[in-house]
Design an enzyme around this catalytic site. Structure first.
Site, PDB file in Angstrom:
ATOM      1  CB  SER A   1       9.315   0.322   1.780  1.00  0.00           C
ATOM      2  OG  SER A   1       8.308  -0.510   1.518  1.00  0.00           O
TER       3      SER A   1
ATOM      4  CD  GLU B   1       6.321   5.206  -0.882  1.00  0.00           C
ATOM      5  OE1 GLU B   1       6.366   4.779  -1.941  1.00  0.00           O
ATOM      6  OE2 GLU B   1       6.318   4.508   0.268  1.00  0.00           O
TER       7      GLU B   1
ATOM      8  CG  HIS C   1       8.031   1.766  -2.978  1.00  0.00           C
ATOM      9  ND1 HIS C   1       7.531   2.367  -2.075  1.00  0.00           N
ATOM     10  CD2 HIS C   1       8.363   0.460  -2.869  1.00  0.00           C
ATOM     11  CE1 HIS C   1       7.420   1.716  -0.902  1.00  0.00           C
ATOM     12  NE2 HIS C   1       8.027   0.431  -1.622  1.00  0.00           N
TER      13      HIS C   1
END
Length: 298
Positions: free
Chosen positions: A109, A201, A271
């Site tokens: 992330s 992502e 995620h």
């Protein structure tokens, strides 16, 4: 590419905040996991700090991360959680000593900021679960992190889908969260994708914004000489009242189709609970065929 030294029993892993706050009581599952692998744990000074959303001020987070970078007893640094904030400290960090004694940096992330900068520094990193996500991670996902840390071979084979773009490629694996990659464009932390396999992502984005980010990556040359694209979880995508007209698969396929490269969708990383470890900076063999997607780390 510099591959940090693999861990062995008795080595120390530091847990720190580079972005959102994280508290000692929340770290217990991660501590238990590391100790079950025979490792020691050092909680950074940012664990428990509370500066609105962040785990301490920029100066506190910088000082803590720098201390772990420079501590030769620390063999890996595990970022506690993502959110936002790593970009605020990246230019304050000094990687000089770290590059002489490299260690594994782990997370995903917002940690994409560190993955990108360290790829430029030519040091491999681990795109992996974080202490914050350990409680919801399946055992097999935790095991991929252990294998990567201890230098055991990891490879993945998952069923392919009809909309995957078939083909084979090899190259260095780079990437991370697409929103972060997009935000780093034009900066000294922007990665080079030439002759590489790009992993992307994201979470909680509108489809038109995925389209905008992909077009900006394209305009910055990210797809000109890339060898392949691995798309991880695109979780909780949103649309407007007036539909955008394409989903994330169609958006990415359309933008990259002229490059005639293999593209795999819904790869188990990102995620979601099935967030398997990827060694960014490592050479990989990537194949998408009628039956499966295969990713093997050299």
């Amino acid at each position: 590419m510099i591959i940090p030294q693999f861990l062995k029993a008795g080595d120390t892993v530091a847990i720190v905040c580079t972005a959102r706050k994280f508290f000692p009581e929340d770290a217990k599952p991660a501590i238990d996991l590391l100790e079950s692998w025979g490792l020691k744990v050092k909680l950074g000074k940012t664990i428990g700090l509370d500066n609105f959303q962040l785990g301490g001020t920029d100066n506190e987070r910088t000082a803590d991360f720098q201390a772990q970078l420079d501590d030769e007893k620390v063999k890996a640094i595990w970022c506690a959680r993502g959110g936002y904030g790593t970009v605020r400290i990246i230019d304050l960090l000094d990687f000089t000593k770290f590059k002489k004694h490299p260690k594994w940096i782990m997370g995903f992330s917002d940690v994409t900021v560190l993955h990108s900068q360290l790829n430029i520094e030519r040091v491999a990193t681990l795109h992996s679960i974080m202490p914050y996500t350990v409680p919801n991670a399946p055992e097999e996902v935790k095991e991929t992190l252990r294998k990567a840390l201890f230098g055991e071979t990891i490879s993945y084979s998952i069923p392919s889908k009809s909309y995957d773009v078939k083909g084979t490629a090899s190259g260095e694996l780079v990437g991370g969260n697409i929103s972060i990659l997009y935000s780093l464009l034009g900066s000294k932390s922007a990665i080079d994708t030439k002759d590489k396999i790009l992993f992307i992502e994201d979470l909680d984005e509108y489809l038109y914004h995925i389209d905008r980010m992909m077009y900006n990556l394209k305009r910055n040359g990210y797809f000109e000489n890339v060898k392949g694209i691995i798309v991880g979880s695109m979780t909780d995508m949103h649309d407007n009242e007036i539909p955008f007209g394409q989903n994330e698969v169609q958006i990415i396929t359309e933008i990259a189709k002229e490059n005639r490269i293999p593209i795999a969708f819904q790869f188990p990383a990102g995620h979601q609970s099935d967030n398997r470890t990827l060694i960014l900076g490592q050479q990989v063999a990537f194949e998408v065929n009628e039956k499966e997607i295969k990713l093997k780390f050299d």
